[in-house]
Design a protein around this motif. Structure first.
Motif, mmCIF file in Angstrom:
data_model
loop_
_atom_site.group_PDB
_atom_site.id
_atom_site.type_symbol
_atom_site.label_atom_id
_atom_site.label_comp_id
_atom_site.label_asym_id
_atom_site.label_seq_id
_atom_site.Cartn_x
_atom_site.Cartn_y
_atom_site.Cartn_z
ATOM 1 N N LYS A 159 37.788 -23.011 -29.908
ATOM 2 C CA LYS A 159 36.599 -23.680 -28.658
ATOM 3 C C LYS A 159 36.675 -22.681 -27.637
ATOM 4 O O LYS A 159 35.497 -21.676 -27.536
ATOM 5 C CB LYS A 159 37.306 -24.931 -28.732
ATOM 6 N N TYR A 160 37.658 -22.366 -27.195
ATOM 7 C CA TYR A 160 38.071 -20.898 -26.368
ATOM 8 C C TYR A 160 37.562 -19.641 -26.892
ATOM 9 O O TYR A 160 36.653 -19.061 -26.381
ATOM 10 C CB TYR A 160 39.289 -20.565 -25.004
ATOM 11 N N MET A 161 37.291 -19.195 -28.090
ATOM 12 C CA MET A 161 36.657 -17.669 -28.604
ATOM 13 C C MET A 161 35.748 -18.319 -28.743
ATOM 14 O O MET A 161 34.688 -17.253 -28.223
ATOM 15 C CB MET A 161 37.265 -17.645 -30.369
ATOM 16 N N LEU A 162 34.749 -19.761 -29.670
ATOM 17 C CA LEU A 162 33.028 -19.606 -29.413
ATOM 18 C C LEU A 162 32.752 -19.295 -28.013
ATOM 19 O O LEU A 162 31.537 -18.830 -27.779
ATOM 20 C CB LEU A 162 32.831 -20.380 -30.088
ATOM 21 N N TRP A 163 33.371 -20.325 -26.769
ATOM 22 C CA TRP A 163 32.772 -20.004 -26.017
ATOM 23 C C TRP A 163 32.518 -19.265 -25.139
ATOM 24 O O TRP A 163 31.991 -18.743 -24.048
ATOM 25 C CB TRP A 163 33.034 -21.357 -25.387
ATOM 26 N N GLY A 164 33.334 -18.363 -25.366
ATOM 27 C CA GLY A 164 33.883 -17.032 -24.755
ATOM 28 C C GLY A 164 33.099 -15.982 -24.746
ATOM 29 O O GLY A 164 32.047 -15.460 -24.168
ATOM 30 N N GLY A 165 32.367 -16.059 -26.705
ATOM 31 C CA GLY A 165 31.718 -15.130 -27.184
ATOM 32 C C GLY A 165 29.823 -15.083 -26.510
ATOM 33 O O GLY A 165 29.185 -14.257 -26.218
ATOM 34 N N VAL A 166 30.398 -16.760 -26.544
ATOM 35 C CA VAL A 166 28.976 -17.701 -25.856
ATOM 36 C C VAL A 166 28.613 -17.027 -24.760
ATOM 37 O O VAL A 166 27.063 -16.595 -24.070
ATOM 38 C CB VAL A 166 28.897 -18.976 -26.466
ATOM 39 N N LEU A 167 29.068 -17.029 -23.534
ATOM 40 C CA LEU A 167 28.594 -16.407 -22.783
ATOM 41 C C LEU A 167 28.685 -15.471 -22.176
ATOM 42 O O LEU A 167 27.529 -14.918 -21.685
ATOM 43 C CB LEU A 167 30.314 -17.188 -21.632
ATOM 44 N N LEU A 168 29.347 -14.002 -23.277
ATOM 45 C CA LEU A 168 28.926 -12.725 -23.000
ATOM 46 C C LEU A 168 27.857 -11.994 -23.708
ATOM 47 O O LEU A 168 27.104 -11.472 -22.920
ATOM 48 C CB LEU A 168 30.690 -12.262 -23.588
ATOM 49 N N LEU A 169 27.436 -12.690 -25.016
ATOM 50 C CA LEU A 169 26.590 -12.829 -25.114
ATOM 51 C C LEU A 169 24.982 -13.495 -24.654
ATOM 52 O O LEU A 169 23.995 -12.791 -24.266
ATOM 53 C CB LEU A 169 25.784 -13.425 -26.195
ATOM 54 N N ALA A 170 25.512 -14.534 -23.993
ATOM 55 C CA ALA A 170 24.322 -15.411 -22.654
ATOM 56 C C ALA A 170 23.754 -14.003 -21.572
ATOM 57 O O ALA A 170 22.737 -14.069 -21.124
ATOM 58 C CB ALA A 170 24.288 -16.579 -22.500
ATOM 59 N N PHE A 171 24.564 -14.031 -21.475
ATOM 60 C CA PHE A 171 24.437 -12.875 -20.028
ATOM 61 C C PHE A 171 23.368 -12.324 -20.328
ATOM 62 O O PHE A 171 23.514 -11.307 -19.853
ATOM 63 C CB PHE A 171 25.776 -12.449 -19.827
ATOM 64 N N GLU A 172 24.166 -11.084 -21.111
ATOM 65 C CA GLU A 172 23.717 -9.295 -22.232
ATOM 66 C C GLU A 172 22.364 -10.345 -22.204
ATOM 67 O O GLU A 172 21.722 -9.490 -22.229
ATOM 68 C CB GLU A 172 24.273 -9.343 -23.208
ATOM 69 N N HIS A 173 22.129 -10.879 -22.955
ATOM 70 C CA HIS A 173 20.415 -11.471 -22.902
ATOM 71 C C HIS A 173 19.736 -11.762 -21.687
ATOM 72 O O HIS A 173 18.930 -11.534 -21.655
ATOM 73 C CB HIS A 173 20.369 -12.223 -24.174
ATOM 74 N N VAL A 174 20.047 -12.240 -21.188
ATOM 75 C CA VAL A 174 20.201 -12.452 -19.626
ATOM 76 C C VAL A 174 19.558 -10.832 -19.370
ATOM 77 O O VAL A 174 18.641 -11.229 -18.177
ATOM 78 C CB VAL A 174 20.572 -13.583 -19.133
ATOM 79 N N TRP A 175 19.990 -10.239 -18.757
ATOM 80 C CA TRP A 175 20.609 -8.853 -18.511
ATOM 81 C C TRP A 175 19.674 -8.341 -19.282
ATOM 82 O O TRP A 175 18.264 -7.565 -18.107
ATOM 83 C CB TRP A 175 21.787 -8.546 -18.578
ATOM 84 N N HIS A 176 19.318 -8.371 -20.311
ATOM 85 C CA HIS A 176 18.007 -7.602 -20.979
ATOM 86 C C HIS A 176 16.586 -8.080 -20.759
ATOM 87 O O HIS A 176 15.367 -7.891 -21.573
ATOM 88 C CB HIS A 176 18.547 -7.264 -22.212
ATOM 89 N N GLY A 177 16.477 -9.525 -20.245
ATOM 90 C CA GLY A 177 15.282 -10.395 -20.342
ATOM 91 C C GLY A 177 15.041 -10.953 -20.819
ATOM 92 O O GLY A 177 13.653 -12.002 -21.238
#
Length: 140
Positions: free
Chosen positions: A57-75
């Protein structure tokens, strides 16, 4: 574009499964031993499955949050409907679904495989520690 959605769905499923397994393990481990209501818990010498699920759970949520932030950053993810910029046209949506089916599934599967490896290593470490403890007791 939306590759983080697939691991996010897996993370939600794992979170729910972890809660269910945790409650089941608690009900199995706790037994009433006397009329006064004393509770005894048993230790099996293994890492519980609910704890292993929490690692996933922690591995998945950590990756999801990091990727979501990256996608927000790139618009690519925006705070207004439809939230994903790829949903603005049919061609972009098809490209997004293809990315989800290839990259998203690959990330989710790879994370789960790494987690399985971590579980095998953790079980081996616990088993070795138990064997050392048994050997130390038998020497005395």
């Amino acid at each position: 574009m939306a590759c983080f959605v697939v691991p996010a769905v897996e993370a939600v499923v794992v979170t729910v499964a972890e809660k269910i397994v945790s409650k089941r393990e608690e009900s199995v481990v706790k037994t009433e031993t006397s009329a006064e209501g004393a509770v005894e818990t048993s230790h099996t010498g293994k890492v519980s499955f609910s704890r292993k699920l929490s690692w996933l759970k922690y591995m998945l949520w950590g990756g999801v949050l990091l990727l979501a932030f990256e996608h927000v950053w790139h618009g690519e993810v925006v705070p207004w409907f439809p939230f994903l910029t790829a949903m603005s046209s049919y061609e972009n949506a098809m490209e997004m679904f293809k990315e989800m089916a290839t990259v998203g599934v690959t990330m989710a599967v790879l994370t789960t495989v790494v987690w399985a490896g971590v579980c095998v290593v953790a079980d081996a470490i616990v088993k070795r520690a138990d064997k050392k403890a048994e050997d130390a007791v038998s020497e005395v």
